[in-house]
Design an enzyme around this catalytic site. Structure first.
Site, PDB file in Angstrom:
ATOM      1  N   ASP A 245       5.868   2.409   3.150  1.00 33.30           N
ATOM      2  CA  ASP A 245       5.327   3.757   2.969  1.00 33.30           C
ATOM      3  C   ASP A 245       4.762   3.892   1.555  1.00 33.30           C
ATOM      4  OD1 ASP A 245       4.876   6.545   3.488  1.00 33.30           O
ATOM      5  OD2 ASP A 245       6.676   6.997   2.318  1.00 33.30           O
ATOM      6  N   ASP A 249       0.548   3.857   0.080  1.00 32.16           N
ATOM      7  CA  ASP A 249      -0.116   4.890  -0.729  1.00 32.16           C
ATOM      8  C   ASP A 249      -0.805   4.258  -1.939  1.00 32.16           C
ATOM      9  OD1 ASP A 249       0.742   7.016   0.936  1.00 32.16           O
ATOM     10  OD2 ASP A 249       0.883   8.341  -0.808  1.00 32.16           O
TER      11      ASP A 249
END
Ligand code: IPM
Ligand code: MN
Length: 354
Positions: A245, A249
């Site tokens: 995750d 980004d």
């Protein structure tokens, strides 16, 4: 006419409905030009579902999702629901959808188009030509580990992986690497966490089946640094739910804007949930300025991975490239000479090119 393709559209909150509108335009455009039989159904997820049904996803939507071939999702969450306990938040709807449908393999490509490299905060030469794939485990790890608890005095979560869970995501990562430059970097925190020790062992074992793939292990803190320093050293990265995750980004900034990043979440039969990597961007929601390209490229991934129609997917990607190379941009990727388009104008232009 081919077999009917059933797509469930879940626009969700914030900018979700705006980007999903443009995704629908693209789907209709390819349905016309390739004579495809596509049925689109639409329903609620996230905050909007909480408001109407007091739950972020209803059982009915879960069963609709089970009967569809692919799902396209906008985004979930927003300030209106931020004060709810985490078990009641809009995000829980998305997490339940991923988990109930076993979408364990999350593919997040970071590709830097030359037209958008100038929009990144990083130097052009570091990111231009970048093409990496982050494979994130999506239905296990600390996101779902039990027990989990919160009281006013303390709180905890459990980071847990079984051998089978690590094996199946490793397989996907090695298979992806075989179709690319045959380099895989597995990211963990094996100097501190037992769960990462097992992760490393199982990835090593899986690698025996893929002798052509060069495997490397990297600690997650170093991987974050290396992605900033020299992202082009990577080809495929595989990681756990939480680390993946965070790394994805970072991956988004390497492409210029998070507004460009698509994703696919697949089960073992390549049924998929397709969504932009960006969130619901409440600050710009409803203003018609959000970049629809992440969602449009997610539609391209859907045709590639679920429907195995590579020509369709390539056609969409080419249309996106054409819009960019003709100097069109949404605000987030605009350079001084760009012709700035609204969300709807960008979607219409790309669907025209399709
Ligand atoms: C993502 C998002 C989600 C996640 C949230 C919205 C639950 O950040 O898809 O990357 O953490 O997986
Ligand atoms: Mn995220």
């Amino acid at each position: 006419m081919t077999k009917i393709m059933n797509i469930l559209l879940l626009p969700g909150d914030g900018v979700g409905p705006e980007v999903c509108n443009e995704a629908t335009k693209i789907i209709n455009a390819v349905a016309n030009s390739f004579d495809l039989d596509i049925l689109i159904d639409e329903d609620l997820i996230g905050g909007i579902s909480i408001d109407k049904y007091k739950t972020p996803i209803t059982d009915e939507v879960i069963s609709k999702a089970k009967f569809s071939d692919a799902i396209i999702l906008g985004g979930v969450g927003g300030p209106k629901w931020d004060n709810l306990a985490s078990k009641d938040k809009p995000e829980k709807g998305l997490l339940r959808l991923r988990s109930d449908l076993d979408f364990f393999a999350n593919l997040r490509p970071s590709i830097c188009f030359s037209e958008t490299s100038g929009a990144s905060t990083l130097k052009k030469e570091i990111i231009e030509g970048l093409d990496i794939l982050i494979v994130r485990e999506l239905t296990g790890g600390i996101y779902f580990g039990e027990p989990r608890e919160k009281s006013t005095k303390s709180a905890f979560n459990t980071m847990i992986y079984t051998r089978e869970e690590i094996e199946r995501i490793s397989e996907i990562a090695f298979e992806s690497a075989m179709k690319r430059n045959r380099k895989l970097c597995s990211v963990d925190k094996a100097n501190v966490l037992e769960v990462s020790e097992l992760w490393r062992e199982v990835v090593e074992e899986t690698s025996l089946k893929y002798p052509e793939v060069i495997l490397e292990h990297m600690l997650v803190d170093n991987a974050a640094m290396q992605l900033m320093k020299d992202p082009k050293q990577f080809d495929v990265i595989v990681s756990s739910n939480l680390f993946g995750d965070i790394l994805s980004d970072i991956g988004s900034m390497l492409t210029g804007s998070i507004g460009m990043l698509p994703s696919a979440s697949l089960d073992h039969k390549s049924k998929g949930l397709y969504e932009p990597v960006h969130g619901t961007a409440p600050d710009i929601a409803g203003k018609g300025v959000v970049n629809p390209i992440a969602t449009i490229l997610s539609v391209a991934m859907m045709f590639k991975y679920t429907f195995k129609l590579n020509q369709v997917s390539e056609k969409i990607e080419l249309a996106v490239k054409k819009a960019l190379s003709n100097g069109y941009a949404t605000q987030d990727i605009a350079l001084p000479n760009s012709k700035i388009l609204s969300t709807e104008e960008m979607g219409s232009l790309i669907s025209e090119y399709v």
